[in-house]
Scaffold this active site. Structure first.
Site, PDB file in Angstrom:
ATOM      1  N   GLY A  72     -29.919  29.351   1.294  1.00  0.00           N
ATOM      2  CA  GLY A  72     -29.662  30.728   1.699  1.00  0.00           C
ATOM      3  C   GLY A  72     -29.265  31.688   0.595  1.00  0.00           C
ATOM      4  CD  GLU A 127     -29.982  21.452   2.961  1.00  0.00           C
ATOM      5  OE1 GLU A 127     -30.294  22.421   3.682  1.00  0.00           O
ATOM      6  OE2 GLU A 127     -29.659  20.352   3.424  1.00  0.00           O
ATOM      7  N   PRO A 128     -31.081  25.035  -2.014  1.00  0.00           N
ATOM      8  CG  PRO A 128     -30.915  25.377  -4.321  1.00  0.00           C
ATOM      9  CD  PRO A 128     -30.560  24.402  -3.241  1.00  0.00           C
ATOM     10  N   GLY A 129     -33.813  27.310  -1.783  1.00  0.00           N
ATOM     11  CA  GLY A 129     -35.266  27.447  -1.900  1.00  0.00           C
ATOM     12  C   GLY A 129     -35.579  28.779  -2.552  1.00  0.00           C
ATOM     13  NE  ARG A 130     -34.717  34.044   0.956  1.00  0.00           N
ATOM     14  CZ  ARG A 130     -35.558  34.344   1.953  1.00  0.00           C
ATOM     15  NH1 ARG A 130     -36.583  35.134   1.739  1.00  0.00           N
ATOM     16  NH2 ARG A 130     -35.364  33.827   3.158  1.00  0.00           N
ATOM     17  NE  ARG A 166     -40.309  36.229   3.021  1.00  0.00           N
ATOM     18  CZ  ARG A 166     -39.532  37.240   2.745  1.00  0.00           C
ATOM     19  NH1 ARG A 166     -39.984  38.255   2.029  1.00  0.00           N
ATOM     20  NH2 ARG A 166     -38.292  37.256   3.196  1.00  0.00           N
ATOM     21  CE1 TYR A 184     -39.182  35.787   9.415  1.00  0.00           C
ATOM     22  CE2 TYR A 184     -40.238  35.861   7.275  1.00  0.00           C
ATOM     23  CZ  TYR A 184     -39.807  35.152   8.367  1.00  0.00           C
ATOM     24  OH  TYR A 184     -39.992  33.805   8.404  1.00  0.00           O
ATOM     25  CB  CYS A 241     -59.246  41.980  13.182  1.00  0.00           C
ATOM     26  SG  CYS A 241     -60.744  41.927  12.226  1.00  0.00           S
ATOM     27  CE1 TYR A 287     -38.751  29.362   3.416  1.00  0.00           C
ATOM     28  CE2 TYR A 287     -37.643  30.909   1.954  1.00  0.00           C
ATOM     29  CZ  TYR A 287     -37.637  29.739   2.679  1.00  0.00           C
ATOM     30  OH  TYR A 287     -36.527  28.927   2.682  1.00  0.00           O
TER      31      TYR A 287
HETATM   32  N1  LLP Z   1     -31.824  24.394   4.313  1.00  0.00           N
HETATM   33  C1  LLP Z   1     -32.182  24.601   5.594  1.00  0.00           C
HETATM   34  C2  LLP Z   1     -31.655  23.701   6.621  1.00  0.00           C
HETATM   35  C3  LLP Z   1     -33.014  25.679   5.940  1.00  0.00           C
HETATM   36  O1  LLP Z   1     -33.348  25.876   7.207  1.00  0.00           O
HETATM   37  C4  LLP Z   1     -33.489  26.536   4.920  1.00  0.00           C
HETATM   38  C5  LLP Z   1     -34.367  27.662   5.244  1.00  0.00           C
HETATM   39  C6  LLP Z   1     -33.105  26.282   3.588  1.00  0.00           C
HETATM   40  C7  LLP Z   1     -32.273  25.199   3.322  1.00  0.00           C
HETATM   41  C8  LLP Z   1     -33.562  27.117   2.449  1.00  0.00           C
HETATM   42  O2  LLP Z   1     -33.108  28.419   2.511  1.00  0.00           O
HETATM   43  P1  LLP Z   1     -33.296  29.389   1.251  1.00  0.00           P
HETATM   44  O3  LLP Z   1     -32.432  28.885   0.145  1.00  0.00           O
HETATM   45  O4  LLP Z   1     -34.736  29.369   0.867  1.00  0.00           O
HETATM   46  O5  LLP Z   1     -32.879  30.720   1.722  1.00  0.00           O
HETATM   47  N2  LLP Z   1     -39.497  32.281   6.228  1.00  0.00           N
HETATM   48  C9  LLP Z   1     -38.281  33.022   6.000  1.00  0.00           C
HETATM   49  C10 LLP Z   1     -37.131  32.115   5.585  1.00  0.00           C
HETATM   50  C11 LLP Z   1     -36.874  31.006   6.553  1.00  0.00           C
HETATM   51  C12 LLP Z   1     -35.780  30.074   6.060  1.00  0.00           C
HETATM   52  C13 LLP Z   1     -35.745  28.835   6.857  1.00  0.00           C
HETATM   53  N3  LLP Z   1     -34.765  27.887   6.413  1.00  0.00           N
HETATM   54  C14 LLP Z   1     -38.558  34.106   4.969  1.00  0.00           C
HETATM   55  O6  LLP Z   1     -39.683  34.247   4.536  1.00  0.00           O
HETATM   56  O7  LLP Z   1     -37.636  34.856   4.630  1.00  0.00           O
END
Ligand code: LLP
Length: 428
Positions: free
Chosen positions: A240, A274-277, A313, A317, A356, A385
């Site tokens: 997050g 658990e970072p992704g973004r 996105r 969103y 479309c 994403y």
């Molecule tokens: N851990 C869990 C359990 C999660 O559900 C998520 C994201 C993450 C880690 C990673 O979160 P991050 O660090 O990337 O913020 N599609 C949406 C975002 C959905 C996130 C879902 N869960 C977007 O494009 O903004």
């Protein structure tokens, strides 16, 4: 922020001109910067090093195996939410001990796959799921470990409701009151060692405050459980951390750490992140080609060869990605990455795709220099994403993905073909 910079009026990714990638790989194409991925991964790992944290990159944000291999090389573990994501981690030989598996709807097949591969932690989201894992583990004759996912009931008001997960009323995890009963029921399971708590409060969370609130509540729970004889030795604080869709708008990793780490001081807790973004977002952009420019009433449309199928996105969103031509008008300085930036001679346009649907736009009401057919447009901050949420709607083959590292680049996912579209139907 990233390694996408304008040099001599041209957009470069590290030491490669974006236009030269487009000329050979075609468009639309996702371009990722290895240096940016490393930079953001290391910033998080370093910031949380004092707690000895394990960083498990969230595969859902960017799942290409070549990227995963790069991050595994940096020491990353992985957060997976499906058998498919686990298969990706397995394909690159990721250390199973550093894999955590979340998700409210894990199937027997996925659980069996994960039990067999010996993953480090199941992030369990319900009582029934726990019972199911225990039964499957018993049948397979394996032991495993689990974290209970709890909802600390906090949220960041700036997080889109679709991606806010920390409130009581979500499908994720169990609320804190139920957690005590959960440990009483399952805390001494013969097949699963339940000694961890998992939280994930949403994505993105734009300030450390919600983490502080959530972790504080969670630590109270940990203490309460300790008093009842249930030792929690691992805390997974989820993902997050925000990323810069506009320059300088998000806290850096160390700003989160600065507020989070003092809460954990003196506690013998293993920390998982658990970072992704924050790792992937600014490490990727989507490069598209202008097909046509047309006027519709008082709106001006720049129609590009990328669409909501490539980057959903904005449609899903209302997310705003900075968009700009890959070649600057002569004499203009590089733009600041601000959605509202208005260069001299700008025209107000909507940047749209060819699908479309009226929701098929990449950016609305953008002040951009005039562009013409054949010009390249960069949609920035699209590494997270972006490709992972792409689809083949309208039977559009998915874009190619390219990884740049210094002055080298290579295709890490070829552009899909019509054959790729049709094979699962013609194969039957
Ligand atoms: N851990 C869990 C359990 C999660 O559900 C998520 C994201 C993450 C880690 C990673 O979160 P991050 O660090 O990337 O913020 N599609 C949406 C975002 C959905 C996130 C879902 N869960 C977007 O494009 O903004």
């Amino acid at each position: 922020m990233d390694h996408f910079k304008y040099r001599n009026d041209e957009l470069w990714c590290e030491d490669v001109p974006a236009a030269s990638i487009a000329a050979s790989a075609g468009t639309p194409v996702y371009i990722y910067s290895a240096a940016t991925l490393r930079h953001h991964y290391r910033a998080i790992a370093r910031a949380f090093e004092p707690a000895g944290a394990t960083v498990c990159f969230s595969i859902k944000s960017l799942s290409n195996v070549h990227i995963l291999r790069l991050l595994a090389g940096e020491g990353s573990g992985f957060d997976v939410v499906s058998g498919g994501e686990l298969a990706r981690a397995q394909a690159i030989g990721a250390d199973p001990a550093k894999i955590v598996f979340a998700g409210v709807g894990k199937t027997d097949e996925e659980l069996t796959q994960a039990l067999r591969s010996g993953i480090g932690l199941f992030n369990v989201e319900s009582e029934q799921e726990f019972e199911n894992i225990s039964a499957l583990a018993g049948r397979l004759g394996v032991k495993t470990s689990a974290a209970l996912r709890v909802n600390p009931d906090v949220y960041d008001p700036r997080t889109h409701t679709y991606t806010a997960t920390g409130k009581k009323e979500t499908k994720f995890g169990v609320d804190i009151e139920r957690a005590v009963r959960f440990f009483q029921t399952f805390g001494r399971d013969p097949n699963i060692r339940l000694a961890a708590i998992h939280i994930h409060i949403g994505s993105p969370i734009y300030s450390p405050g919600p983490y502080v609130a959530a972790i504080t509540k969670t630590l109270e729970l940990v203490d309460r459980l300790a008093g009842m004889g249930f030792k929690v030795d691992t805390l997974d604080i989820g993902g997050g951390f925000a990323a810069d869709y506009e320059e300088g708008k998000s806290p850096l990793a160390f700003s989160y750490a600065e507020k989070i780490l003092p809460l954990l001081a003196g506690r013998a807790l293993k920390i998982v992140l658990e970072p992704g973004r924050q790792i992937a977002c600014n490490a990727g952009l989507l490069l598209a080609k202008v097909l046509y420019v047309k006027q519709g009433g008082d709106r001006r449309f720049v129609i590009v060869d990328a669409a909501m199928t490539d980057l959903v996105r904005p449609a899903m969103y209302g997310s705003e990605h900075f968009i700009y031509p890959a070649r600057l008008p002569a004499g203009q300085p590089p733009p600041p990455r601000h959605i509202k930036f208005c260069p001299p001679g700008a025209q107000k346009v909507d940047v749209v795709g060819g699908v479309c649907e009226s929701s098929d736009f990449l950016g609305k009401d953008r002040m951009l220099p005039p562009v013409a057919s054949g010009d390249l447009m960069a949609v920035f901050s699209a590494g997270a994403y972006g490709f992972t949420m792409s689809s083949q709607y309208n039977s559009r083959p998915r874009a190619a993905e390219v990884l740049v590292d210094g002055d080298k680049w290579r295709i890490i996912r070829r552009r899909e073909t019509f054959q790729d579209l049709l094979a699962p139907e013609l194969d039957v």
